[in-house]
Enzyme design. Structure first.
Site, PDB file in Angstrom:
ATOM      1  N   LYS A  22       0.771  -1.240  -0.059  1.00  0.00           N
ATOM      2  CA  LYS A  22      -0.079  -0.066   0.062  1.00  0.00           C
ATOM      3  C   LYS A  22       0.680   1.164   0.047  1.00  0.00           C
ATOM      4  O   LYS A  22       0.808   2.078  -0.888  1.00  0.00           O
ATOM      5  CB  LYS A  22      -0.772  -0.041   1.379  1.00  0.00           C
ATOM      6  N   ASN A  23       1.835   1.258   1.086  1.00  0.00           N
ATOM      7  CA  ASN A  23       2.647   2.634   1.059  1.00  0.00           C
ATOM      8  C   ASN A  23       3.537   2.812  -0.277  1.00  0.00           C
ATOM      9  O   ASN A  23       3.934   3.926  -0.471  1.00  0.00           O
ATOM     10  CB  ASN A  23       3.450   2.518   2.268  1.00  0.00           C
ATOM     11  N   CYS A 118      -4.663   8.388   9.534  1.00  0.00           N
ATOM     12  CA  CYS A 118      -5.006   7.925  10.910  1.00  0.00           C
ATOM     13  C   CYS A 118      -4.535   8.781  11.954  1.00  0.00           C
ATOM     14  O   CYS A 118      -3.435   9.354  12.054  1.00  0.00           O
ATOM     15  CB  CYS A 118      -4.310   6.414  10.990  1.00  0.00           C
ATOM     16  N   ARG A 123       2.187  14.058  12.757  1.00  0.00           N
ATOM     17  CA  ARG A 123       2.813  13.676  11.457  1.00  0.00           C
ATOM     18  C   ARG A 123       3.015  14.993  10.746  1.00  0.00           C
ATOM     19  O   ARG A 123       2.237  15.245   9.532  1.00  0.00           O
ATOM     20  CB  ARG A 123       2.430  12.811  10.860  1.00  0.00           C
ATOM     21  N   ASP A 309       4.682   0.020  12.084  1.00  0.00           N
ATOM     22  CA  ASP A 309       3.270  -0.450  11.630  1.00  0.00           C
ATOM     23  C   ASP A 309       3.153  -1.957  11.820  1.00  0.00           C
ATOM     24  O   ASP A 309       1.956  -2.517  11.704  1.00  0.00           O
ATOM     25  CB  ASP A 309       3.155  -0.196  10.054  1.00  0.00           C
ATOM     26  N   ARG A 401      -8.588   0.275   4.528  1.00  0.00           N
ATOM     27  CA  ARG A 401      -7.670   1.025   4.015  1.00  0.00           C
ATOM     28  C   ARG A 401      -6.337   0.546   3.455  1.00  0.00           C
ATOM     29  O   ARG A 401      -5.612   0.796   2.755  1.00  0.00           O
ATOM     30  CB  ARG A 401      -7.307   2.511   4.875  1.00  0.00           C
TER      31      ARG A 401
END
Length: 422
Positions: A22-23, A118, A123, A309, A401
């Site tokens: 995903k990232n 999230c 951040r 994560d 997500r």
């Protein structure tokens, strides 16, 4: 909102295919904005965040076609007619800020809303903006938007040194530098596999990049980039998550597409806890050795350290470990929100600032719990599979997500899991 119902008990045995990252995909997709020629991504994950990025790129004028059941993304940005990334889309996902560098590099101007994502702590995008300013960008923050322009229409090469190794800032700087005039050197660059994957894709498009995977990346700007086809790297976080499933429940699961180098520090902790990880021709095979896992201490760090994560999922494992474990979160200051929900299932967890002490219990018990963020949601599902009785995890829109077809993948290995539509 949908919920996930899990009936605990029983080992897991079988194979789980691991999706593209995903990232990585969310970083690769904005690269289409750097060229008028087609960019095609294969091994794309089928996730709501990918659909959000598709919507964002479409709002700018890019064409994104989802092919082969969503696993191929065919993109073209030959007709960018809008340079404003609107709040209504950007607020849904932090990675939206990654359209800023490419638009600024290609056309010399962009307006991008400050992003969402999230709620796991502050951040800030300060380092993204500092990197672009170093390349000559003029920035004005007003009404929640970044108004950016490059004098003369083109960014300039620069030496950029980050205060810490920010993944997102490294990615934005890397994207922008490909079309900047002259040489850009990124110091204290993040080293994550997703950044290596981005550099490899950009190189396929004609970018001149050296040093990805190290703390210093050098980019020689070019006048234009071409199209390319690029496979998205395996998702190391999904990989680590599903490796924990047999560790928690018992049994043996082979994670297809997994590679040790993607999760080296994580594998070291699994080994210390008493979980076997074996490389196969198709991926990684994971088996819990004997009885309860052993307590281990975990500290999250930038790659190649233990990933933040995977912290929530690792906590789920350690809830039933033999002994006391201490988890230290050094990346995000508000990332233990899953701890109270695990406690509802019988876990013994004490949180003090950036530390969580977990005293293992023999068994967790099913309960109604609520997901607070993406990784917390899957940690509760992992815990529920090993708990006695039924667990209902609510607010699982977070889950969609970052994990595709969770019920299908775990159910194929023997988990009793189903989605309850709202």
């Amino acid at each position: 909102m949908d919920s996930i119902l899990v009936r605990g008990g029983g080992e897991l045995n079988g194979v789980i295919p691991i999706a593209g990252a995903k990232n990585a995909c969310l970083t690769l997709m904005p690269a289409t904005l750097l060229t008028e020629e087609p960019l095609t991504l294969t091994n794309a994950p089928r996730l709501s965040d990918i659909r959000t990025m598709t919507q964002l790129l479409g709002s700018l004028g890019a064409e994104v076609a989802s092919l082969q059941d969503g696993q191929v993304l065919a993109m073209s940005s030959h007709n960018i007619h809008n340079h404003t990334a609107d709040y209504d889309i950007v607020r849904k996902m932090r990675a939206s800020i990654l359209v800023l560098g490419p638009m600024l590099a290609r056309d010399g101007h962009a307006i991008v809303s400050l992003p969402g994502g999230c709620a796991i702590g502050a951040r800030p995008v300060d380092m993204h903006l500092q990197a672009l300013e170093a390349m000559g960008a003029e920035l004005d923050l007003r009404d929640g938007y970044v108004h950016a322009r490059a004098p003369g229409g083109r960014l300039k090469g620069a030496v950029i040194e980050f205060g810490f190794a920010s993944v997102g800032a490294t990615e934005n700087a890397l994207l922008a530098a490909t079309l900047a005039k002259g040489t850009t050197v990124i110091k204290n660059a993040a080293r994550e596999p997703e950044i290596v994957d981005l550099a490899q894709c950009l190189r396929r498009m004609g970018a001149q990049i050296e040093g990805e995977g190290s703390s210093i990346i050098t980019i020689q700007g070019v006048d234009r980039l071409s199209g390319a086809t690029h496979p998205v790297v395996t998702d190391r976080i999904e990989l680590g998550t599903y490796m924990l499933a047999p560790a928690i429940c018992g049994g043996t699961v082979e994670c297809l597409g997994g590679r040790i180098e993607l999760v080296g520090a994580f594998c070291e902790k699994l080994d210390a806890a008493g979980v076997s990880v074996e490389e196969t021709e198709r991926g990684l095979k994971v088996t819990r050795k004997n009885g309860r896992v052993k307590a281990v201490d975990v500290t999250t760090e930038p790659f190649p350290g233990f990933p933040t994560d995977l912290q929530a999922q690792m906590m789920a494992l350690l809830c039933t470990a033999d002994g006391t474990s201490v988890l230290e979160e050094k990346i995000f200051e508000n990332r233990f929100m899953h701890a109270p929900e695990l406690t509802r299932m019988g876990a013994r967890i004490e949180v003090h600032g950036g530390h969580a002490t977990v005293k293992g219990v023999e068994k967790l018990k099913g309960a109604r719990v609520m997901a607070t963020d993406l990784r917390a949601s899957v940690s509760l599902i992992l815990a529920a599979m090993a708990a006695e009785g039924e667990t209902v995890v609510s607010r699982v829109y977070h889950l969609d997500r970052g994990y595709e077809r969770v019920e299908e993948k775990l159910g194929a290995c023997g988990a009793h899991i189903e989605r309850i539509a709202s």
